[in-house]
Design an enzyme around this catalytic site. Structure first.
Site, PDB file in Angstrom:
ATOM      1  N   LYS A 132      -5.946   0.339  -1.539  1.00  0.00           N
ATOM      2  CA  LYS A 132      -4.939   1.247  -0.768  1.00  0.00           C
ATOM      3  C   LYS A 132      -5.057   2.863  -1.449  1.00  0.00           C
ATOM      4  O   LYS A 132      -4.705   2.840  -2.793  1.00  0.00           O
ATOM      5  CB  LYS A 132      -3.606   0.675  -0.799  1.00  0.00           C
ATOM      6  CG  LYS A 132      -2.558   1.697   0.272  1.00  0.00           C
ATOM      7  CD  LYS A 132      -1.241   1.133   0.200  1.00  0.00           C
ATOM      8  CE  LYS A 132      -0.454   2.000   0.724  1.00  0.00           C
ATOM      9  NZ  LYS A 132       1.109   1.656   1.107  1.00  0.00           N
ATOM     10  N   CYS A 154       7.043  -3.746   0.706  1.00  0.00           N
ATOM     11  CA  CYS A 154       7.071  -2.433  -0.109  1.00  0.00           C
ATOM     12  C   CYS A 154       8.639  -2.092  -0.191  1.00  0.00           C
ATOM     13  O   CYS A 154       9.313  -2.417   0.822  1.00  0.00           O
ATOM     14  CB  CYS A 154       6.216  -1.461   0.764  1.00  0.00           C
ATOM     15  SG  CYS A 154       5.875  -0.068  -0.698  1.00  0.00           S
ATOM     16  N   CYS A 185       9.317   1.283  -0.427  1.00  0.00           N
ATOM     17  CA  CYS A 185       9.466   2.861   0.025  1.00  0.00           C
ATOM     18  C   CYS A 185      10.302   3.052   1.168  1.00  0.00           C
ATOM     19  O   CYS A 185      10.922   4.126   1.406  1.00  0.00           O
ATOM     20  CB  CYS A 185       8.191   3.440   0.237  1.00  0.00           C
ATOM     21  SG  CYS A 185       7.195   2.892   1.599  1.00  0.00           S
ATOM     22  N   LYS A 214      -7.565   0.271   2.884  1.00  0.00           N
ATOM     23  CA  LYS A 214      -6.522   1.476   3.675  1.00  0.00           C
ATOM     24  C   LYS A 214      -6.782   2.631   3.401  1.00  0.00           C
ATOM     25  O   LYS A 214      -6.585   2.758   1.996  1.00  0.00           O
ATOM     26  CB  LYS A 214      -5.366   0.581   3.603  1.00  0.00           C
ATOM     27  CG  LYS A 214      -4.285   1.530   4.351  1.00  0.00           C
ATOM     28  CD  LYS A 214      -3.076   0.975   4.276  1.00  0.00           C
ATOM     29  CE  LYS A 214      -1.818   1.891   4.643  1.00  0.00           C
ATOM     30  NZ  LYS A 214      -0.667   1.487   4.423  1.00  0.00           N
TER      31      LYS A 214
HETATM   32  C1  PBG Z   1       4.364   1.175   2.539  1.00  0.00           C
HETATM   33  C2  PBG Z   1       3.060   1.543   3.683  1.00  0.00           C
HETATM   34  C3  PBG Z   1       2.441   2.968   4.206  1.00  0.00           C
HETATM   35  C4  PBG Z   1       1.896   2.322   4.939  1.00  0.00           C
HETATM   36  C5  PBG Z   1       1.830   1.327   5.134  1.00  0.00           C
HETATM   37  N1  PBG Z   1       2.788   0.614   4.228  1.00  0.00           N
HETATM   38  C6  PBG Z   1       3.069   4.008   3.822  1.00  0.00           C
HETATM   39  C7  PBG Z   1       2.619   4.790   2.456  1.00  0.00           C
HETATM   40  O1  PBG Z   1       1.820   4.013   1.612  1.00  0.00           O
HETATM   41  O2  PBG Z   1       2.879   6.080   2.200  1.00  0.00           O
HETATM   42  C8  PBG Z   1       1.026   3.404   5.763  1.00  0.00           C
HETATM   43  C9  PBG Z   1       0.431   3.033   7.378  1.00  0.00           C
HETATM   44  C10 PBG Z   1       0.141   4.108   8.060  1.00  0.00           C
HETATM   45  O3  PBG Z   1      -0.117   5.187   7.763  1.00  0.00           O
HETATM   46  O4  PBG Z   1      -0.130   3.886   9.417  1.00  0.00           O
HETATM   47  N2  PBG Z   1       4.082   1.711   1.223  1.00  0.00           N
END
Ligand code: PBG
Length: 322
Positions: A194, A119, A121, A247
């Site tokens: 997700k 990712c 981010c 997720k």
């Molecule tokens: C990256 C990502 C996130 C999580 C996993 N990969 C954060 C998001 O989408 O903001 C969250 C994992 C967690 O809360 O344990 N995009």
């Protein structure tokens, strides 16, 4: 009373309960997430996630030793770079934090499954999972960078790439790039369903990836929807995903269940940061029994239909049941 049917008979002793038990979580099912930072000798506890740390690569290797000894099959790596920019170029830098972590980990622990979260981010200055134009997250230009990142992780030694960006078409694009580079055995674990969730809060503290403006609702899913999750999963499987993920986990057991019933690929569930921190906070207040609450939660995730459970409790669970 002259009862013929007495369901309580099968609960009379631990031995018979064990005998008729329908679900059990095994260490084989677990994946442990790790947060990797630049530097040396760093092991800093993440305030909103007690018991979870920022680790520099040297300390990550020590952690991997423990994880291997516990018999946990794999780890999911997240990188937190020192420098971020508009397009998250640190994510696909061949000398980036995760690329170096993967090379070091592969060399010392060749038997451990290395999963790289893919990712942008954690690498973008604005905290969004893609490229921004006029305040919007663009799909196709973001996919290009996500593909570069996935390829770079696979080349550095990731066994599994796990795209978590939720851009359309990224699975087929990653699959083609891997194939064109002769990496036909690399597994894609797609974050397929997700959801835009409040339960990622502590992770965003940990990864310094809170969006600087707006939210992730134009790419992550609306939590009101189940059919949409099934469409996302179907697309990812068509596009070449080997494992599909739902997720978060606990608020989405119905989604896990439906995905498990309808599709015949392994289903993973991510028991996310907020789900972890809620239990930890209650435990620290003496309000809840940790082992009981954790085992009940992960067993529920398995019972719902997940084969793979990604959880910050993985080490503790392995210690309890291993
Ligand atoms: C990256 C990502 C996130 C999580 C996993 N990969 C954060 C998001 O989408 O903001 C969250 C994992 C967690 O809360 O344990 N995009």
């Amino acid at each position: 009373m002259d009862l013929i049917k007495r369901p309580r008979r099968l609960r009379t002793s631990e031995a018979v309960r064990r005998l008729v038990r329908e679900t059990s979580v095994s260490v084989d099912d677990l994946i442990y997430p790790l947060f990797i930072v630049e530097g040396n000798g760093i092991k800093n506890e993440i305030p909103s996630m007690p018991g979870v740390y920022h680790l520099s690569i040297d300390n990550m290797l020590k952690e991997l030793e423990e994880i291997s000894k516990l018999g946990i099959p794999g780890v999911l790596l997240f990188g937190i770079p020192d420098e971020k920019d508009e397009i998250g170029s640190g994510a696909y830098d061949s000398d980036g934090i995760i690329q170096r972590a993967l090379r070091a980990a592969k060399k010392e622990f060749p038997g451990l499954l290395l999963i790289a979260d893919v990712c942008l981010c954690e690498y973008t200055s604005h905290g969004h999972c893609g490229v921004i134009n006029d305040g919007r997250v663009l799909n196709d230009p973001s996919v290009e960078l996500v593909v570069k990142t996935a390829l770079s992780y696979a080349q550095a030694g990731a066994d599994i790439v796990a795209p978590s960006d939720m851009m359309d078409g990224r699975i087929i694009a990653i699959r083609q790039a891997l194939d064109q580079n002769g990496l036909t055995d690399k597994i894609i674990m797609a974050y397929s369903a997700k959801y835009a969730s409040s339960f990622y809060g502590p992770f965003r503290d940990a990864a310094h990836s809170k969006p600087a403006f707006g939210d992730r609702k134009t790419y992550q899913m609306d939590y009101c929807n189940l059919n949409e999750a099934l469409r996302e999963v179907a697309l990812d499987i068509e596009e070449g995903a080997d494992i599909v993920m739902v997720k978060p986990a606990l608020a989405y057991l119905d989604v896990i269940n439906e995905v498990g019933r309808r599709f015949d690929v392994p289903v993973a569930a991510y028991n996310v940061s907020g789900e972890y921190s809620m239990i930890k906070a209650a435990v620290m207040n003496g309000w809840i029994d940790e082992r009981g609450a954790v085992m009940e939660s992960v067993t529920a995730i398995k019972r719902a239909g997940a084969k793979i459970i990604i959880t910050y409790f993985a080490k503790q669970i392995a210690e309890w049941i291993g």
